[in-house]
Design an enzyme around this catalytic site. Sequence first.
Site, PDB file in Angstrom:
ATOM      1  N   GLY A  66       0.826  -1.196   0.000  1.00 56.46           N
ATOM      2  CA  GLY A  66       0.000   0.000   0.000  1.00 56.46           C
ATOM      3  C   GLY A  66       0.861   1.247   0.000  1.00 56.46           C
ATOM      4  O   GLY A  66       2.093   1.190  -0.015  1.00 56.46           O
ATOM      5  N   PHE A  67       0.214   2.386   0.039  1.00 52.74           N
ATOM      6  CA  PHE A  67       0.917   3.664  -0.036  1.00 52.74           C
ATOM      7  C   PHE A  67       1.904   3.829   1.115  1.00 52.74           C
ATOM      8  O   PHE A  67       3.126   3.875   0.919  1.00 52.74           O
ATOM      9  CB  PHE A  67      -0.108   4.787  -0.078  1.00 52.74           C
ATOM     10  CG  PHE A  67       0.438   6.151   0.208  1.00 52.74           C
ATOM     11  CD1 PHE A  67       1.576   6.609  -0.431  1.00 52.74           C
ATOM     12  CD2 PHE A  67      -0.182   6.984   1.133  1.00 52.74           C
ATOM     13  CE1 PHE A  67       2.095   7.869  -0.159  1.00 52.74           C
ATOM     14  CE2 PHE A  67       0.320   8.246   1.407  1.00 52.74           C
ATOM     15  CZ  PHE A  67       1.466   8.684   0.759  1.00 52.74           C
TER      16      PHE A  67
ATOM     17  N   THR B 167      -5.846  -3.128  -2.993  1.00 50.89           N
ATOM     18  CA  THR B 167      -5.748  -1.667  -2.915  1.00 50.89           C
ATOM     19  C   THR B 167      -4.299  -1.206  -2.953  1.00 50.89           C
ATOM     20  O   THR B 167      -4.019  -0.063  -3.296  1.00 50.89           O
ATOM     21  CB  THR B 167      -6.439  -1.110  -1.651  1.00 50.89           C
ATOM     22  OG1 THR B 167      -5.803  -1.628  -0.488  1.00 50.89           O
ATOM     23  CG2 THR B 167      -7.910  -1.482  -1.643  1.00 50.89           C
ATOM     24  N   GLY B 168      -3.385  -2.092  -2.624  1.00 52.05           N
ATOM     25  CA  GLY B 168      -1.968  -1.811  -2.848  1.00 52.05           C
ATOM     26  C   GLY B 168      -1.614  -2.125  -4.288  1.00 52.05           C
ATOM     27  O   GLY B 168      -2.365  -2.771  -5.017  1.00 52.05           O
TER      28      GLY B 168
ATOM     29  N   ARG C 242      -9.076  10.452  -2.117  1.00 51.69           N
ATOM     30  CA  ARG C 242      -8.537  11.404  -1.149  1.00 51.69           C
ATOM     31  C   ARG C 242      -8.177  12.716  -1.858  1.00 51.69           C
ATOM     32  O   ARG C 242      -7.905  12.747  -3.057  1.00 51.69           O
ATOM     33  CB  ARG C 242      -7.329  10.805  -0.426  1.00 51.69           C
ATOM     34  CG  ARG C 242      -7.762   9.739   0.572  1.00 51.69           C
ATOM     35  CD  ARG C 242      -6.608   9.138   1.331  1.00 51.69           C
ATOM     36  NE  ARG C 242      -6.011   8.043   0.610  1.00 51.69           N
ATOM     37  CZ  ARG C 242      -5.307   7.064   1.192  1.00 51.69           C
ATOM     38  NH1 ARG C 242      -5.134   7.074   2.502  1.00 51.69           N
ATOM     39  NH2 ARG C 242      -4.783   6.101   0.479  1.00 51.69           N
TER      40      ARG C 242
ATOM     41  N   TYR D 270     -14.977   1.820   8.212  1.00 52.76           N
ATOM     42  CA  TYR D 270     -13.553   2.105   8.441  1.00 52.76           C
ATOM     43  C   TYR D 270     -13.321   2.623   9.856  1.00 52.76           C
ATOM     44  O   TYR D 270     -12.439   2.132  10.576  1.00 52.76           O
ATOM     45  CB  TYR D 270     -13.069   3.128   7.416  1.00 52.76           C
ATOM     46  CG  TYR D 270     -11.590   3.438   7.505  1.00 52.76           C
ATOM     47  CD1 TYR D 270     -10.634   2.440   7.326  1.00 52.76           C
ATOM     48  CD2 TYR D 270     -11.142   4.730   7.748  1.00 52.76           C
ATOM     49  CE1 TYR D 270      -9.271   2.731   7.401  1.00 52.76           C
ATOM     50  CE2 TYR D 270      -9.787   5.029   7.813  1.00 52.76           C
ATOM     51  CZ  TYR D 270      -8.858   4.023   7.642  1.00 52.76           C
ATOM     52  OH  TYR D 270      -7.512   4.310   7.715  1.00 52.76           O
TER      53      TYR D 270
END
Length: 331
Positions: free
Chosen positions: A19-20, A44-45, A195, A154
């Site tokens: 991921g980020f 998602t990564g 985002r 979340y």
Amino acid sequence: MTFSPDHRWTHAVVTGGAGFVGSHLCAALLAAGTEVTCLDDFSTGLPDNIAGLLDHPGFTPRRADVTRPFTVDRPPDLVLHLASPASPADYLRLPLHTLDAGSLGTRNALELARRSGARFVLTSTSEVYGDPHEHPQSEAYWGHVNPVGPRSVYDEAKRFGEALTTAHSAVHGTDTCIVRLFNTYGPGMRGHDGRAVPTFIRQALDGVPLTVTGDGRQSRSLCYVDDTVAGILAAAAHGLRGPVNIGNPDEITMADLARRIIELTGSASEIRYVERPVDDPAVRCPDITLARGKLQWEPQVEMADGLQRTIAWFRSQGGRPARPGPDRSGS
């Protein structure tokens, strides 16, 4: 970025390591001489995030869904648990798996740490504060969260993860730490993750209107990824249990952020105001007194510098970094 902790770990497991933030953590640990096992299911990564690490002799990538029990080749002395959808686009698309990552995934990562006698760090989030009635937010604030709203999958997953981490330490004596990350940005973000920073940069580079929600007066506090990584590793090395806020206390409104990005990119884009999402926080700003005092940590990268670095990275990607694959979430 290079980070040399006072305590040198030999082997770290990073869940959500593609991921980020996870990929930047992997790189920092490798640079400090720590061998790294990166676990991710690449939903998602992105494989591209760790492509530059594959030739490092200390780096071991593994496709794994941490919501299912897992093992690694040798015991770690540090477990960094980041595996979870983290952007609105992802957790709204994958609500049940987000809850599983915060519950089952956290439990499995904690069990690995317990079996190995490893230090465990949970990367929680400022979202545990919800739409806060306290500003700035200190670790003592319990939050104002809608438990049945669209963001709850979340918010509540992270809140449960914190409770589980606390209970695991109390029952089993697991060496745990909770860090609450505030809005982090930098190279490696996905342009379509929902985002503000990557969305605005992508739109500015494409020459289309920047979509600011509501009246744009809602604020965020943006922390460059190198600073966030340094804060996480400082908390891991210190032995602090937390929770501890890791973020930049400098606030900016979303309208001002959009204008800043237009200016830095030299874009001709305009700002277009759109409907504000349900339960979108009006303010977000960390009180980092604890991190400054206990960890001797505070952000070093100024926003203008961080945004310029991020914009340069997006330009190098053609302005359109890849989307995640169709697999279930784990990063």
